[in-house]
Enzyme design. Structure first.
Site, PDB file in Angstrom:
ATOM      1  N   ARG A 103     -14.770  -7.714   9.103  1.00  0.00           N
ATOM      2  CA  ARG A 103     -15.240  -7.476   7.745  1.00  0.00           C
ATOM      3  C   ARG A 103     -14.752  -6.144   7.193  1.00  0.00           C
ATOM      4  NH1 ARG A 103     -14.841  -9.495   3.725  1.00  0.00           N
ATOM      5  NH2 ARG A 103     -15.409 -11.372   4.882  1.00  0.00           N
ATOM      6  N   LYS A 138     -10.989   7.103 -12.602  1.00  0.00           N
ATOM      7  CA  LYS A 138     -12.105   6.149 -12.595  1.00  0.00           C
ATOM      8  C   LYS A 138     -12.025   5.304 -11.326  1.00  0.00           C
ATOM      9  CE  LYS A 138     -12.332   6.135 -17.626  1.00  0.00           C
ATOM     10  NZ  LYS A 138     -12.149   5.360 -18.880  1.00  0.00           N
ATOM     11  N   LYS A 170      -9.349  17.402 -22.941  1.00  0.00           N
ATOM     12  CA  LYS A 170      -9.819  16.220 -23.646  1.00  0.00           C
ATOM     13  C   LYS A 170     -10.605  16.618 -24.896  1.00  0.00           C
ATOM     14  CE  LYS A 170     -10.936  12.614 -21.153  1.00  0.00           C
ATOM     15  NZ  LYS A 170      -9.719  11.781 -21.319  1.00  0.00           N
ATOM     16  N   GLU A 200      -5.218  15.843 -25.054  1.00  0.00           N
ATOM     17  CA  GLU A 200      -5.538  14.565 -25.687  1.00  0.00           C
ATOM     18  C   GLU A 200      -5.749  14.760 -27.179  1.00  0.00           C
ATOM     19  OE1 GLU A 200      -8.750  11.907 -24.007  1.00  0.00           O
ATOM     20  OE2 GLU A 200      -9.736  12.559 -25.847  1.00  0.00           O
ATOM     21  N   ASP A 221      -4.779   9.019 -27.627  1.00  0.00           N
ATOM     22  CA  ASP A 221      -5.966   8.277 -27.211  1.00  0.00           C
ATOM     23  C   ASP A 221      -6.498   7.383 -28.319  1.00  0.00           C
ATOM     24  OD1 ASP A 221      -8.088   7.709 -25.294  1.00  0.00           O
ATOM     25  OD2 ASP A 221      -9.397   8.819 -26.656  1.00  0.00           O
TER      26      ASP A 221
END
Length: 285
Positions: A103, A138, A170, A200, A221
């Site tokens: 597994r 992410k 960002k 960004e 973006d």
């Protein structure tokens, strides 16, 4: 294909933790109760669906760490495509060990092969353009190195691995810093000459400040493809361009055709379905 590398120390550490989690305090009580220690087994790992393989080093480590007597022989290499029913690896050795490590081996391979498969689908959609498909941060906690490796197996490229890799300014950084100009100037004053700076923007009117101050990469973006194409034309190769936001298999081709250099896709690592792999086994005494 890009050279593929996974640190073997990372592999062994992660696989040991996974085996410890699965075996608990008493071990595989089902296998211990039903399979005699003398039994041997031959098995294959096969794919139930078409896909791209990734994670073979972790699967091999799962069997090796649990029991060095288990023999693991890959039939394919990471990055290879597999058809439904295709054999990925052959395994032989003590049956108890094969069953107990199964597994963990399949969990790693299924997750990583799913990412590689999704990445390959995105790469196929943009192969007529210069755009490269890249991943994001992410990722599953504790799995980043493996998931980013899987992206490379699918023909994609890696964005930064962590917050210390490069500067990525960002929208929230820009808001707190007081604007694009202020953020870029502060970043340049703070970091070393080998550190890349990306910023960004989500509006074309922010581009003039980026071009005036300079950056290594500008991230476009959530822009409409027409606006991205305008930005790429105005930049004219002076700064590398990256697109992000709302990228899926239906939109990625139009984004790539704007002329951007890179397209970052969070879905590669946060939404890729597992590739269905199974271990088919035969027991003998």
């Amino acid at each position: 294909m890009t050279t593929l590398f996974l640190n073997p120390l990372l592999i062994d550490d992660a696989v040991r933790r996974a085996l410890e989690e699965d075996l608990g305090r008493a071990g595989d009580i089902t296998t211990l109760a039903t399979i005699p220690p003398s039994a041997t087994a031959k098995a294959v790992i096969a794919s139930r669906k078409a896909g791209v393989i990734s994670g073979l080093p972790l699967a091999a480590a799962a069997f090796r760490i649990f029991d060095p007597a288990v023999r693991f022989e890959p039939a394919l290499q990471d990055g290879d495509r597999v058809a439904p029913g295709g054999v990925v690896a052959r395994i032989s050795g003590p049956a108890q060990s094969v069953l107990s490590a199964e597994r963990v081996a399949l969990n790693y391979m299924g997750r990583m092969s799913g990412i590689a498969t999704m990445t390959a689908a995105f790469v196929d959609r943009v192969k007529h353009t210069k755009a490269r498909i890249v991943c994001t941060r992410k990722t599953t906690p504790g799995m980043r190195a493996f998931e980013k490796y899987a992206v490379k197996c699918g023909g994609g490229a890696n964005h930064r691995f962590g917050l210390d890799d490069a500067v990525l300014i960002k929208d929230n950084h820009i808001a707190v810093a007081g604007g694009v100009t202020q953020a870029l100037r502060a970043a340049k004053a703070a970091v070393g000459h080998l550190v890349k700076i990306e910023i960004e923007i989500d509006r074309l009117d922010q581009l003039d400040a980026v071009l005036a101050e300079g950056a290594d990469v500008v991230l476009l973006d959530n822009m409409a493809p027409a606006d991205m194409a305008t930005a790429v034309a105005r930049i004219a190769g002076r700064i590398r361009t990256e697109a992000s936001g709302g990228v899926n298999l239906d939109t990625v081709q139009a984004i790539a055709e704007t002329g951007v250099d890179m397209i970052s896709v969070g879905a590669l690592t946060h939404s890729a379905p597992v590739l269905d792999l199974g271990l088919d086994i035969a027991i003998s005494s």
